[in-house]
Enzyme design. Structure first.
Site, PDB file in Angstrom:
ATOM      1  N   GLU D  60       0.828  -1.207   0.000  1.00 36.35           N
ATOM      2  CA  GLU D  60       0.000   0.000   0.000  1.00 36.35           C
ATOM      3  C   GLU D  60       0.861   1.256   0.000  1.00 36.35           C
ATOM      4  OE1 GLU D  60      -0.404  -2.623   1.999  1.00 36.35           O
ATOM      5  OE2 GLU D  60      -2.256  -3.450   1.195  1.00 36.35           O
ATOM      6  N   HIS D 130     -11.448  -5.801   8.735  1.00 37.17           N
ATOM      7  CA  HIS D 130     -12.243  -5.620   7.517  1.00 37.17           C
ATOM      8  C   HIS D 130     -13.478  -4.794   7.849  1.00 37.17           C
ATOM      9  CE1 HIS D 130      -9.814  -9.218   6.667  1.00 37.17           C
ATOM     10  NE2 HIS D 130      -9.853  -8.842   5.404  1.00 37.17           N
TER      11      HIS D 130
HETATM   12  C1  LIG Z   1      -1.766  -4.940   4.340  1.00 35.55           C
HETATM   13  C2  LIG Z   1      -2.746  -5.818   3.650  1.00 35.55           C
HETATM   14  N1  LIG Z   1      -3.100  -5.547   2.387  1.00 35.55           N
HETATM   15  C3  LIG Z   1      -4.008  -6.302   1.746  1.00 35.55           C
HETATM   16  C4  LIG Z   1      -4.598  -7.366   2.351  1.00 35.55           C
HETATM   17  C5  LIG Z   1      -5.662  -8.212   1.630  1.00 35.55           C
HETATM   18  N2  LIG Z   1      -5.140  -9.537   1.298  1.00 35.55           N
HETATM   19  C6  LIG Z   1      -5.378 -10.595   2.090  1.00 35.55           C
HETATM   20  S1  LIG Z   1      -4.594 -11.973   1.558  1.00 35.55           S
HETATM   21  C7  LIG Z   1      -3.911 -11.175   0.235  1.00 35.55           C
HETATM   22  C8  LIG Z   1      -2.982 -11.914  -0.670  1.00 35.55           C
HETATM   23  C9  LIG Z   1      -1.785 -12.490   0.060  1.00 35.55           C
HETATM   24  O1  LIG Z   1      -0.982 -13.249  -0.809  1.00 35.55           O
HETATM   25  P1  LIG Z   1       0.283 -14.040  -0.291  1.00 35.55           P
HETATM   26  O2  LIG Z   1       1.063 -13.215   0.669  1.00 35.55           O
HETATM   27  O3  LIG Z   1       1.014 -14.546  -1.462  1.00 35.55           O
HETATM   28  O4  LIG Z   1      -0.302 -15.233   0.582  1.00 35.55           O
HETATM   29  P2  LIG Z   1      -1.208 -16.454   0.101  1.00 35.55           P
HETATM   30  O5  LIG Z   1      -2.633 -16.007   0.217  1.00 35.55           O
HETATM   31  O6  LIG Z   1      -0.808 -16.783  -1.279  1.00 35.55           O
HETATM   32  O7  LIG Z   1      -0.938 -17.542   1.074  1.00 35.55           O
HETATM   33  C10 LIG Z   1      -4.351  -9.854   0.211  1.00 35.55           C
HETATM   34  C11 LIG Z   1      -3.988  -8.878  -0.820  1.00 35.55           C
HETATM   35  C12 LIG Z   1      -4.209  -7.628   3.684  1.00 35.55           C
HETATM   36  N3  LIG Z   1      -4.711  -8.626   4.396  1.00 35.55           N
HETATM   37  N4  LIG Z   1      -3.277  -6.835   4.300  1.00 35.55           N
END
Ligand SMILES: Cc1ncc(C[n+]2csc(CCOP(=O)(O)OP(=O)(O)O)c2C)c(N)n1
Ligand SMILES: Cc1ncc(C[n+]2csc(CCOP(=O)(O)OP(=O)(O)O)c2C)c(N)n1
Ligand SMILES: [Mg+2]
Ligand SMILES: [Mg+2]
Lengths: 401, 325, 401, 325
Positions: D60, D130
């Site tokens: 972000e 959320h």
């Molecule tokens: C700071 C923040 N930004 C956005 C999100 C929303 N979000 C939740 S999971 C995710 C993707 C995470 O991907 P990754 O780190 O590769 O983990 P995976 O789900 O593949 O295990 C996002 C964008 C969040 N939880 N926290």
């Protein structure tokens, strides 16, 4: 490499290109040692004449005078801070080659986003003595309207973004600026300067990674000058400088001797060409040393030795470049001396003049918060105006206008 | 007792807490060998070793992230953010992590031992980025405590309490008076209550509320007002979150008028919370609107710093307007 | 390497150890390719028997059942989300080897700071079915008091830090936690799990760099599973995965086949030993694939093909491990089936029980904001209590208590 | 006119602005091919290409840093932050950069073209991370505009205005009603004034002020109050910064009573600013204290979401208390 994959998306496989091995080995520091490009050694000798960049006499002299001017300005302004004429100053001393050498390899259309120690780039671009002074005296002739501390220059005409104190913030901004240049079809890139300390900020990570993924034509130019205020590099990072991080982002990278104008110029020129041609970022790490105090608020004797300073004094980038110029018979000492004494006088005269110029009128306090002042700012201004009118002697800078 | 300035009082509190509890660790940018750019952490590394007082890399989000983990582990981190203006990269770690840690884990884990120290405020020709007063941002974060001393005596006592309080505390230091504010400070260990306001001066006609360096400013305005025979009660809030509504209400029941002064911009500044609460609690007692004398809704402007500041003259004028309402 | 310099501080020179070269070369992506450790191939064959870690039959079976249980739990909870019994779930499917294999290489005293897809580690540590359920139903038996969404487990007794949704925040926290363990003289480290997407956050940069500089005994375990919700890795980074960044921080690094329990176990074991012995961080990148949707709120058919999923299905980590066990004659199919059907029943029973348990009483709404509720929270609670008493039917979860 | 829900209205505004100005670019986490986790950016990549609508890496602070630079360059970035709860890593880029860019450069450069979109608010069983309503943090940042629509018609008109307004705008979308709020929306391009409140319903006894999804809540409370013969005037603030003091004052001059409702925690929430200003501007008109019906000063608790929320019943009770004062 996965990012170079030409496969269709549905065949994407983030393992493609990854080799497999069968031994439990940790990769250690030192797996790669990134060498430092030097084209001019400490005695002013070319190390590899074939690689010496093509710099005409005129440009060479402009580089020299820009470095000399920068140093003169620094000396004078440190002095005037001591005299209490300005509140703050921050010198480039020792890093002139890194800054002027890189700025000289750019086009005037390229945007410069700097940290704060890059006044040499402004000098090279043609920023005038009076412009420096107007900024430092926060007077009404400064287009930035005197709202920031001394050294926070900014000049739209010269494509030099107004400096902001928070460290590292300009790094992802440079990615965005460069992306915009590319989308607008401009033949221009963005160069972003920062210190090795600022490279610890999260914004560095975000900026480099985004530039790589989004194909931004930007040069990230790190001045690794050994310190972040009092903090030495070994308390800043444990890797091989900043250059070693470029690999992790898939960003092309080069480390240069930051006290060697020729190396800096050559690297930056190549970086610019590639950034523009391939729409990609390039990271340059210039190894140099902050010969000055961090700023006029700092006294380095609390954290480093005179000996260490003296060693680096030997690598003075201006002296080194002069030796090269001399070898080429391009050094005209009397002309240079004349230039310098003229510059000294000009600086002093401009300083005296700028300190007489008033600050912006009171109305300006609410301008530029928004494109036009909303109701609440207008109200606050009118209350302030009445107040200042009531106590004019207490607000001498703005009351008489 | 010894004469100390505000910085020395802070240094003394740090030494006291590090001596008394070896889990205490002090870190941040340049706080190690160098002792911090303001020298608040002078000699700590020498006295307590590099393990307990150290430089960090230049990353505020990292400093507070690291401090959060360290606190959750059970150590007692005192993290320095070099300037209040540079605390914002750590805002996520503070809002979403520090402050919610205990709540989200049902009290299983917490960052209660954490103290964040940071200098704040203007009046030092620092422009946008060495002058901000960001307390209101933190006053809207349930789970945080926010504390601001106005003099060396308070600084030491409140800092010792903050370090020992089992809640994360943001301890904001008015850097304008770091050296200018000098006073008698006990060399021994002592604590001052968090969450309590300090009635600096009693009076009957109007309550003047401020904190940090602005307490001096309202004192000056009160002196001017006394010449017009206006008797001012002066309260130093000391704790911004949670704040001492009771003391303020009691004062307003008596004086029927309230003026709040802070350096931060007016809109959304902490004076708004105080005014909103007091108009609720003291509605029938108020004889004039609660006045807010605050910074302008602009970034902190170097050239017009004097004009921007909610100084004694603006405060004095607002006192008169409130009395004349 | 500068950080390994043994020189006295006053002789510090941030160039010591840097080699010099004389050619203007950019370092390109691919300078190093980081191989992936595989000890068990896709057919369940050991690739290098000498390197096969020493895992006794009991442990091997515990690893297997932990993986199986994790998958069963996932299936059941996805189902109950579809039935509307819980609001949200997030499955580990496909990544069981990465999680269970690494957790198995730790000591129970090691702190686990996870992202959210690491329920397998909790299973391995002994978290009970009812504990999972109490968290997911936000009921009053959950020690986290039901304040967060399902899957945000946390258990002090098991040294498993309560999960927090903001991505990446746990990375610098793990550095701090590990530093504290070291200072307190604990024989323990911290493991920090995160996705390759989260590794783009600024907190990743801060956490890794600080861990390296401040000598924190932590394992940073990245699950590179190909996606961050819909975003594929090629839109996440342009470098060689996450492992290539370790070098930039001077952090020892290893890439492993995340679907190979043996490789994950061996790498984590070595990492833990070194982290503890040398008080340093280690980065592990496990190459794996999220076979499930991102969460129950997600439908992956919008961004990836069935084909791709099918290919990875072939690399199922559980199947692969079972083949190895089978080869060792350690696989007892009937016992396993019994275990699974028992687990299925246990899960269903615990689910039915947990959904009947009420949420925490109303008073708890203000607990744990601070160590003790200050005046304003007490006031807010008492107003709320009066209000709920007035409209009991509107607040059924708390009014009758 | 077409029936659209709030998400479709936003999508329509995005398409309109991208068609009309090719400098407009839309980006953020998962906004590209996938169209965003809420599908607000559906089809944009298909229609306008990957250069103008794209996924960013998951950062972000990077998204807003990048957007700031892009805006300063002269492009028109519309950056999405996936949840309002995740905007805090970008807080430094917003407070210190976006908002101060124009001021610090004397108007030479600015981020005026920037719009940041983010869903916010609770009521969706989202727990701490959320559900947050962080508008007050941004209302204390001179240089920002903060805008919140309550229905599809507003969403499209206000978003188009935000994109075209030459100031950085934080556009906060009440995700609870993303799909639930459906209404007639012109398919053509139109703009709604920023900085203006919307009088949703006229009344005489009390003014109820809210924004976003809470407007519905106060409407429901007003209906209950009408049964007690209390006539409520309902105002949707729409713009949080700068806000429409005039419309609110005029209403309070008439009704003599004010109630403000927001989901964010009470202390330091934006209701405090409104109350502080209105008690100043309408002091002699107020017949009862200004009431604030807000979230509790706790993190947003999943298990007690219903109890936490400033719902219609709490609002109704506060209306009665205010009338009975
Ligand atoms: C700071 C923040 N930004 C956005 C999100 C929303 N979000 C939740 S999971 C995710 C993707 C995470 O991907 P990754 O780190 O590769 O983990 P995976 O789900 O593949 O295990 C996002 C964008 C969040 N939880 N926290
Ligand atoms: C976000 C932020 N944190 C802290 C500071 C205070 N500060 C100003 S300069 C400086 C050191 C910077 O070091 P480096 O990036 O190496 O640049 P150099 O001064 O060596 O040129 C620090 C800590 C700041 N300006 N911004
Ligand atoms: Mg430096
Ligand atoms: Mg992933």
């Amino acid at each position: 490499m996965q990012n170079k994959s030409n496969k269709l998306p549905q065949e994407r496989n983030h393992l493609s290109g990854v080799e497999i091995n069968h031994k439990v080995n940790l990769i250690e520091n030192g797996l790669i040692d990134i060498p430092m490009l030097q084209l001019l050694d400490e005695h002013g000798k070319e190390t590899n004449p074939k690689a010496t960049p093509d710099i005409a006499e005129g440009l060479a002299n402009k580089i020299l005078t820009s470095m000399e001017y920068t140093r003169l300005l620094d000396e004078r302004m440190i002095g005037s801070q001591r005299q209490g004429r300005i509140s703050f100053y921050l010198a480039c001393k020792g890093e002139e080659a890194a800054i002027v050498g890189s700025a000289a390899a750019l086009s005037d259309d390229d945007m410069i986003m700097s940290q704060y120690r890059e006044q040499g780039a402004l000098v090279f671009r043609g920023y005038k003595t009076e412009q420096f002074m107007n900024q430092m005296f926060s007077n009404q002739l400064d287009p930035n309207k005197g709202r920031q501390m001394p050294i926070h220059y900014g000049d739209k005409a010269l494509n030099f973004m107004t400096i902001s104190s928070p460290l590292g913030t300009q790094i992802p901004q440079a990615s965005g600026y460069a992306y915009g240049q590319k989308m607008a079809g401009k033949e221009a890139i963005t160069i972003c300067y920062f210190g090795e300390g600022a490279a610890s900020e999260g914004d560095f990570h975000a900026g480099l990674n985004m530039a790589a993924v989004l194909n931004c034509p930007a040069i990230f130019f790190c001045r690794n000058n050994g310190y972040a205020i009092s903090t030495p590099t070994e308390e800043q990072f444990a890797g091989d400088g900043i250059a070693s991080r470029g690999i992790g982002y898939g960003v092309r990278t080069i480390r240069v001797d930051g006290n060697d104008v020729l190396a800096v110029f050559a690297a930056t020129k190549l970086a610019r060409e590639i950034a523009l041609k391939e729409a990609c970022p390039v990271l340059i790490e210039a190894m140099t040393y902050r010969l000055a105090a961090h700023s006029t608020s700092d006294d380095p004797s609390g954290y480093r030795s005179k000996d260490e300073e003296a060693k680096w004094q030997q690598k003075d980038p201006i002296e080194r470049f002069k030796k090269w110029l001399d070898g080429k018979k391009w050094l005209n000492e009397p002309a240079l001396e004349a230039y310098k004494s003229n510059a000294r006088e000009e600086i002093l005269a401009a300083l005296k003049k700028a300190e007489q110029v008033p600050v912006n009128p009171l109305e300006d306090i609410i301008e530029d918060v928004y494109d036009t002042p909303p109701w609440h700012l207008k109200k606050q201004l009118s209350e302030l105006q009445q107040h200042v009118a009531k106590y004019p002697q207490h607000y001498p800078k703005t009351s008489g206008r | 007792m010894a004469k100390m300035n505000l910085l020395q009082a802070i240094n003394s509190a740090l030494i006291s807490s590090m001596e008394q509890d070896e889990r205490v660790m002090v870190f941040g940018e340049d706080v190690g060998h160098f002792g911090g750019v303001f020298r608040a952490t002078s000699n700590l590394q020498e006295k307590f070793g590099k393990g307990r007082c150290f430089n960090t890399p230049l990353t505020e989000q990292g400093i507070i992230g690291f401090a959060n983990g360290l606190a959750a582990q059970g150590s007692v981190p005192i993290a320095e953010i070099q300037f209040g203006d540079y605390i914002f990269p750590a805002f996520d770690q503070i809002v979403n992590e520090t402050a919610k840690w205990r709540y989200r884990s049902g009290g299983q884990f917490s960052c209660g031992t954490l103290t964040i120290r940071t200098p704040y405020g203007g009046g030092i020709a620092g422009g946008h980025y060495h002058s901000q007063s960001p307390e209101a941002f933190f006053a809207h974060i349930p789970g945080m405590k926010v504390v601001i001393p106005r003099n060396p005596y308070q600084a030491k006592g409140l800092l010792l309490s903050s370090v020992r309080d089992d809640n994360p505390v943001l301890f904001m230091e008015p850097k304008k008076i770091y050296r200018a504010s000098v006073g008698e400070v006990p060399e021994t260990d002592y604590e001052l209550l968090l969450g309590k306001a300090d009635v600096v001066k009693e009076g009957t006609d109007i309550t003047l509320l401020a904190w940090g360096a602005q307490v001096e400013v309202v004192e000056k305005a009160a002196m001017m007002a006394e010449k017009d025979s206006i008797s001012c009660e002066i309260i130093d809030l000391q704790s911004i979150l949670p704040w001492d509504v009771e003391t303020v209400c009691e004062s307003v029941y008596k004086t029927n008028r309230l003026l709040i002064n802070h350096e931060a911009p007016l809109t959304g500044g902490f004076a708004s919370e105080i005014a909103a609460t007091i108009q609720q609690e003291c509605f029938l007692y108020l004889e004039a609107p609660i006045a807010r004398v605050c910074g302008l809704d602009t970034p902190y402007p170097l050239a017009h710093e004097k004009e921007y500041m909610p100084d004694h003259l603006k405060t004095y004028e607002a006192i008169k307007r409130t009395l004349d309402y």
